[in-house]
Design a protein around this motif. Structure first.
Motif, PDB file in Angstrom:
ATOM      1  N   ASN A  63       4.350  17.311  -4.628  1.00 33.93           N
ATOM      2  CA  ASN A  63       5.528  16.759  -5.271  1.00 33.93           C
ATOM      3  C   ASN A  63       5.076  15.739  -6.320  1.00 33.93           C
ATOM      4  OD1 ASN A  63       8.011  15.740  -5.941  1.00 33.93           O
ATOM      5  ND2 ASN A  63       8.213  14.522  -4.067  1.00 33.93           N
ATOM      6  N   CYS A  64       5.012  16.187  -7.566  1.00 37.81           N
ATOM      7  CA  CYS A  64       4.483  15.318  -8.621  1.00 37.81           C
ATOM      8  C   CYS A  64       5.638  14.553  -9.268  1.00 37.81           C
ATOM      9  CB  CYS A  64       3.724  16.140  -9.652  1.00 37.81           C
ATOM     10  SG  CYS A  64       2.271  16.952  -8.947  1.00 37.81           S
ATOM     11  N   ASN A  65       6.057  13.498  -8.582  1.00 37.95           N
ATOM     12  CA  ASN A  65       7.108  12.658  -9.159  1.00 37.95           C
ATOM     13  C   ASN A  65       6.490  11.526  -9.981  1.00 37.95           C
ATOM     14  OD1 ASN A  65       6.205  10.911  -7.173  1.00 37.95           O
ATOM     15  ND2 ASN A  65       7.896  11.366  -5.785  1.00 37.95           N
ATOM     16  N   LEU A  66       5.195  11.616 -10.170  1.00 40.61           N
ATOM     17  CA  LEU A  66       4.434  10.708 -11.036  1.00 40.61           C
ATOM     18  C   LEU A  66       4.378   9.279 -10.505  1.00 40.61           C
ATOM     19  CD1 LEU A  66       5.646  11.854 -14.582  1.00 40.61           C
ATOM     20  CD2 LEU A  66       4.136  13.020 -12.980  1.00 40.61           C
ATOM     21  N   GLN A  67       4.949   9.058  -9.328  1.00 37.66           N
ATOM     22  CA  GLN A  67       4.972   7.694  -8.789  1.00 37.66           C
ATOM     23  C   GLN A  67       4.449   7.665  -7.358  1.00 37.66           C
ATOM     24  OE1 GLN A  67       9.327   7.087 -10.442  1.00 37.66           O
ATOM     25  NE2 GLN A  67       8.585   5.201  -9.524  1.00 37.66           N
ATOM     26  N   ARG A  68       3.874   6.532  -7.023  1.00 29.58           N
ATOM     27  CA  ARG A  68       3.535   6.304  -5.625  1.00 29.58           C
ATOM     28  C   ARG A  68       4.335   5.090  -5.157  1.00 29.58           C
ATOM     29  NH1 ARG A  68      -2.683   5.486  -7.474  1.00 29.58           N
ATOM     30  NH2 ARG A  68      -2.303   3.759  -8.868  1.00 29.58           N
ATOM     31  N   LEU A  69       3.752   4.203  -4.361  1.00 29.87           N
ATOM     32  CA  LEU A  69       4.564   3.108  -3.823  1.00 29.87           C
ATOM     33  C   LEU A  69       4.750   1.991  -4.846  1.00 29.87           C
ATOM     34  CD1 LEU A  69       4.356   1.864  -0.173  1.00 29.87           C
ATOM     35  CD2 LEU A  69       4.738   0.246  -2.005  1.00 29.87           C
ATOM     36  N   ASP A  70       3.660   1.594  -5.465  1.00 34.25           N
ATOM     37  CA  ASP A  70       3.714   0.446  -6.370  1.00 34.25           C
ATOM     38  C   ASP A  70       4.129   0.798  -7.794  1.00 34.25           C
ATOM     39  OD1 ASP A  70       3.080  -1.377  -4.456  1.00 34.25           O
ATOM     40  OD2 ASP A  70       0.941  -1.446  -4.909  1.00 34.25           O
ATOM     41  N   GLY A  71       3.766   1.972  -8.236  1.00 33.10           N
ATOM     42  CA  GLY A  71       4.024   2.307  -9.634  1.00 33.10           C
ATOM     43  C   GLY A  71       3.557   3.709  -9.939  1.00 33.10           C
ATOM     44  N   PRO A  72       3.205   3.968 -11.225  1.00 25.32           N
ATOM     45  CA  PRO A  72       2.807   5.322 -11.601  1.00 25.32           C
ATOM     46  C   PRO A  72       1.509   5.756 -10.926  1.00 25.32           C
ATOM     47  CG  PRO A  72       2.917   3.854 -13.526  1.00 25.32           C
ATOM     48  CD  PRO A  72       3.203   3.029 -12.336  1.00 25.32           C
ATOM     49  N   VAL A  73       1.415   7.052 -10.644  1.00 29.00           N
ATOM     50  CA  VAL A  73       0.178   7.594 -10.065  1.00 29.00           C
ATOM     51  C   VAL A  73      -0.925   7.598 -11.123  1.00 29.00           C
ATOM     52  CG1 VAL A  73      -0.869   9.617  -8.982  1.00 29.00           C
ATOM     53  CG2 VAL A  73       1.462   8.956  -8.385  1.00 29.00           C
ATOM     54  N   ARG A  74      -0.603   8.111 -12.303  1.00 25.39           N
ATOM     55  CA  ARG A  74      -1.558   8.096 -13.421  1.00 25.39           C
ATOM     56  C   ARG A  74      -0.807   7.705 -14.684  1.00 25.39           C
ATOM     57  NH1 ARG A  74      -4.274   8.618  -9.684  1.00 25.39           N
ATOM     58  NH2 ARG A  74      -5.791  10.215  -9.172  1.00 25.39           N
TER      59      ARG A  74
END
Ligand SMILES: Cc1ncc(C[n+]2csc(CCOP(=O)(O)OP(=O)(O)O)c2C)c(N)n1
Ligand SMILES: [Mg+2]
Length: 908
Positions: free
Chosen positions: A262-273
């Motif tokens: 699921n590439c929602n581009l976000q994790r917990l704190d902010g963007p993944v990349r």
């Protein structure tokens, strides 16, 4: 200049022709531009691949969907009803979390993970995931831990859960609640695979798929209809466990495995990349590893734009926009998107001039496009010879409104105001079934369509067609497991005579005995991570055969030897290579096979004890949650028994770590007969019962951890007075004190420390006239747990006669101070210190501190666990109770040359 070095090493058989091709390329670049040139080169590569020229695979493709629209195929469902069902599920999932936090502030839960992945799950539930209601194990689905609200919401719609369950989300104490995440231990009829420690689900799913093939190739079960699905977050791929074994999946040709990221581009704190593109990065990694990669980036609203992108400017913009910017576009207005995404290039701006700002804002991402997801899943299930990963681009918090969607804080949002819920209700078009007035009440309502509604009937029909509800955990046995006879175990009661052997050697012999047992033997799964020779187990290669998905395709260098390296497709042994994490995942797959497949299997995972609990403790914890059964064997155990290796190898604490795992039965046997008795008892406890249907192979959901040492000594005969119950109970008298000596002490040993205990007993008798009796402590964990349970019972039954604590009762039968010596940390025997009979000193001797390389003698002197140290400890304890003079202790210290003023080994 960058050139592919290899091309220049190949002879050019026709330089003129080569030059013509290169000139054509140059002229296209000069006259038509790079975009056109890139297109032509891609076309050539594609044609070459079609014609099987054998060009190397590209690891990355442009930032567009892998499946072209015209190859998407027909969607067999009713898209509108499914959207409606999805809306109900989205609503209930959100309301469940919101209500939970209204009732108990801070109870937690997640809104935005499932909101971003609803379509990903629902396509699976409606069209792909197979249940087990037909009596055949269906698919194994690993659900992302934070997406569980959606899974509960669906189970509610299906009538598997009711409102009171949803009301008790995250309120498990008292029964009837729903666990925060997938925990088979807590919801044993529901969840199958614990996933919420990120990275473990993906890793386990690979080995699950591999184990399914193993069962198939070994003719133990037909698993050809089971598909393994694993859902994970894009942020989760940061965990080394997530990606660490993907090459194995490709190597083994696991076409029964599909990952959905699921590439929602976000994790917990902010963007993944934020500064890169996670989908492109993952594509390259997976393609490089040999996976089939399907990108679902753009929803169908983009199809027309891409088709009209004759200059390739849109593609270029897609390729060069970083994820941080894409996230920004999600929270901005259509006008902003027009200005910043399409704006800078007049050709791009023109491309969308027919669209309104609202249209631009609503151009959806691929992961929210139901038909495109269906096409991707279908392609994945039709893939042959390789695993598939679907990279689905989504918006975190999708549909939850502008305060939640794609915000950096979205992961942590657990509450929604009445107004936000009202907006959600309209967004999901639920105004016809949920009156707005109900939202003003304290608890916003759940919604379940009536049983005669179109939606309910559709939903249930789909699940019926797919063999029933899911997730479902069942422990119904499909293939009986019959216990081996006692002979393979009892031969160890006779000891080894004068032959010096180790408990590792004894165990290996036991393993072979068992493997040769008809019926039971084939159900064993020996698992070794590239350490068989270290443990003297290489003889098993030939006898069991090493499992190899494609058989052995070469003649082994030692083929002519008796103990050759023999691989075969129906090999029994899992030679995992250097991966304790992978091996542990195999252990879990095999150890839960009784539930997953209804086929009880008995894993024996033999590892370097230092690299067990310490290295893969979280996987062991998850195995315990999954109710895995089987045996973990920590070989080369002990801080001083393993000579020479040093600080990073010598394990003096795995038993401390093992003491933290609730279902782990931790044992530290000293002798071959103890080892055999524990394994026999464990087998019967875990698999020796008959279930309600009369099938054999049922038992307790526990697993065993046994330490195995590599020190050789003659294995004693099992004393006549010692029963299996004594051994598995954790403590028993092994030898009486020599007759007629006073005062008395008790020396409790475990594992290889029995050598020091015996030697000390001899000198105590010969030099001091003191009588030491010897006890074997096979499991301090067991002793402690039994004592705690009894203590609790006594506390809660104040008016009844107190029950004696088992360990206290046992030790009451011994005499004098108690010295407990172990090759593990003092914390291990200290587990029973509180329960020692009153007035008797308890002295633990153990190996706290870093190990180091030296001889056993030097190490044991260093850690003060050698015979002299045991003797001194016994004398010191006797002095403490006034039985002997302190000067006798001082004399013994001097006599043995113990360095009284050296710093504690723990600090050295
Ligand atoms: C091993 C581990 N470390 C940290 C966490 C805490 N945690 C839970 S969710 C999360 C972020 C998840 O991001 P992602 O994988 O992208 O999932 P999404 O919710 O975006 O789908 C973190 C750090 C965890 N559950 N497990
Ligand atoms: Mg994410």
């Amino acid at each position: 200049m960058t050139i592919d070095g290899y091309v220049h090493q190949l002879p050019d058989t026709d330089p003129l022709e080569t030059e013509e091709w290169l000139d054509s390329l140059d002229s296209v670049i000069d006259s038509r531009g790079k975009v056109r040139a890139r297109f032509l080169v891609s076309k050539l590569t594609e044609r070459a691949r079609e014609r099987q020229v054998g060009t190397p695979a590209e690891v990355s493709t442009p930032y567009v969907n892998t499946i072209p629209t015209d190859e998407q195929g027909w969607f067999p469902g009713d898209i509108d009803i499914e959207r409606r069902i999805r809306a109900f599920i989205r609503w209930n999932a959100a309301v469940m979390v919101v209500n939970a936090n209204t009732r108990a502030d801070g109870i937690g839960g997640h809104l935005s993970t499932f909101a971003s992945s609803a379509a990903l799950y629902e396509v699976g539930f409606n069209h792909f995931f197979r249940g087990k209601a037909d009596g055949v194990p269906g698919d194994q689905v690993y659900i992302q831990g934070h997406a569980v609200p959606g899974v509960y919401a669906r189970a509610f719609l299906e009538g598997r859960l009711d409102e009171s369950h949803l009301d008790n989300f995250r309120r498990e104490i008292g029964g009837g609640g729903l666990s925060s995440y997938p925990h088979p231990w807590l919801m044993p009829d529901f969840w199958e695979f614990p996933t919420v420690s990120m990275g473990l689900g993906p890793l386990n799913s690979i080995y699950q798929a591999r184990f399914n093939k193993y069962l198939q190739h070994r003719h133990l079960d037909d698993t050809s209809r089971s598909h393994v699905w694993c859902f994970l977050g894009d942020g989760e791929t940061d965990e080394p466990e997530s990606l660490g074994s993907i090459s194995l999946a490709a190597r083994e040709g696991l076409d029964n495995l599909t990952w959905v990221i699921n590439c929602n581009l976000q994790r917990l704190d902010g963007p993944v990349r934020g500064n890169g593109k996670i989908i492109q990065e993952l594509e390259a990694i997976f393609r490089g590893a040999g996976w089939n990669v399907i990108k679902v980036i753009w929803g169908s609203g983009w199809d027309d734009l891409l088709a009209r992108d004759v200059d390739g400017v849109l593609l270029h913009k897609m390729n060069t926009t970083v994820d941080g910017e894409f996230q920004r576009y999600t929270v901005e207005s259509g006008a902003y998107i027009r200005e910043h995404f399409f704006g800078p290039d007049p050709r791009l701006r023109k491309l969308v001039e027919h669209l309104t700002d609202d249209d631009l804002r609503n151009l959806p991402r691929g992961g929210h496009d139901y038909e495109k997801m269906y096409a991707a899943y279908k392609a994945a299930t039709e893939q042959v010879g390789a695993p598939t990963v679907i990279l689905a681009k989504t918006v975190k918090g999708w549909t939850l409104g502008s305060d939640v969607e794609a915000r950096n804080a979205t992961h942590q949002i657990k509450k929604m105001t009445r107004d936000q819920l009202k907006v959600l209700r309209l967004r999901l078009r639920l105004d016809d079934v949920i009156p707005e007035s109900l939202l003003d009440a304290d608890d916003p309502p759940y919604y379940r369509p009536p049983v005669d509604s179109l939606e309910y009937r559709y939903l249930m029909d789909r699940r019926r067609a797919l063999d029933g509800p899911l997730p479902t955990r069942s422990t119904a046995i499909r293939r009986d497991l019959v216990m081996p006879p006692d002979e393979p175990f009892t031969e160890f009661d006779a000891g080894s005579g004068s032959q010096a052997v180790s408990t590792t050697m004894a165990f290996t012999r036991l393993l072979r005995n068992l493997a040769r047992t008809e019926g039971f033997g084939p159900r064993m799964v020996p698992i070794i991570p590239d350490e068989a020779r270290t443990f003297g187990m290489d003889a098993l290669f030939r006898e069991f055969g090493i499992y190899a998905a494609h058989g052995q395709q070469y003649e082994s260098v030692d083929a002519k030897l008796l103990l050759s390296y023999t691989e075969s497709q129906d090999g029994q042994l899992l030679e995992e290579g250097i991966t304790e994490a992978g091996s542990m995942s195999s252990f879990t797959a095999a150890g839960t096979s009784y539930a997953t497949h209804g086929v009880p299997m008995v894993p024996f995972f033999i590892f370097y004890s230092m690299f067990g609990f310490q290295r893969v403790g979280d996987l062991i914890w998850a195995a315990s949650d999954a109710q895995a059964k089987g045996f973990l064997l920590g070989a080369t155990a002990g801080r001083t028994t393993l000579m020479g290796e040093g600080l990073q190898h010598q394990d003096g604490h795995s038993l401390v770590l093992a003491s933290t795992v609730p279902t782990c039965q931790a044992y530290d046997p000293a002798f071959a007969y103890e080892t055999a008795a524990i394994v026999r008892h464990g087998l019967h406890r875990m698999y020796g019962r008959t279930d309600a249907e009369g099938r054999t192979g049922a038992g307790d959901s526990v697993f065993y951890y046994l330490t195995l040492y590599n020190e050789n000594y003659p294995m004693p005969v099992r004393p006549d007075h010692v029963s299996e119950d004594d051994i598995v109970g954790g403590l028993y008298r092994w030898a009486d004190a020599p007759e007629g000596l006073e005062p008395k002490v008790t020396i409790v040993f475990s594992g290889s420390a029995h050598l020091a205990a015996q030697a000390a007993r001899d000198t105590l008798a010969a030099e001091h006239g003191i009588g030491a009796e010897l006890w074997s402590a096979t499991s301090y964990k067991r002793l402690r747990e039994d004592a705690l349970s009894t203590e609790r019972w006594n506390r809660l039954h104040p008016t009844e006669p107190a029950r004696p604590l088992p360990v206290t009762e046992l030790l009451a039968r011994s005499s004098g101070p108690i010295v407990a010596v172990t090759d593990f940390m003092k914390a291990v025997p200290d587990q029973i210190a509180r329960f020692v009979p009153a007035g008797r000193p308890f002295v633990p001797l153990g190996t706290d501190g870093f190990g180091r390389s030296d001889t056993r003698e030097a190490l044991r002197r260093f850690f003060e666990t050698d015979a002299a140290s045991v003797e001194v400890a016994a004398l010191s304890a006797l002095a403490q109770v006034g039985e002997i003079e302190p000067e006798i202790v001082a004399k013994a210290i001097r006599h043995h040359g113990l360095d009284a003023d050296a710093p504690d080994p723990r600090t050295r």
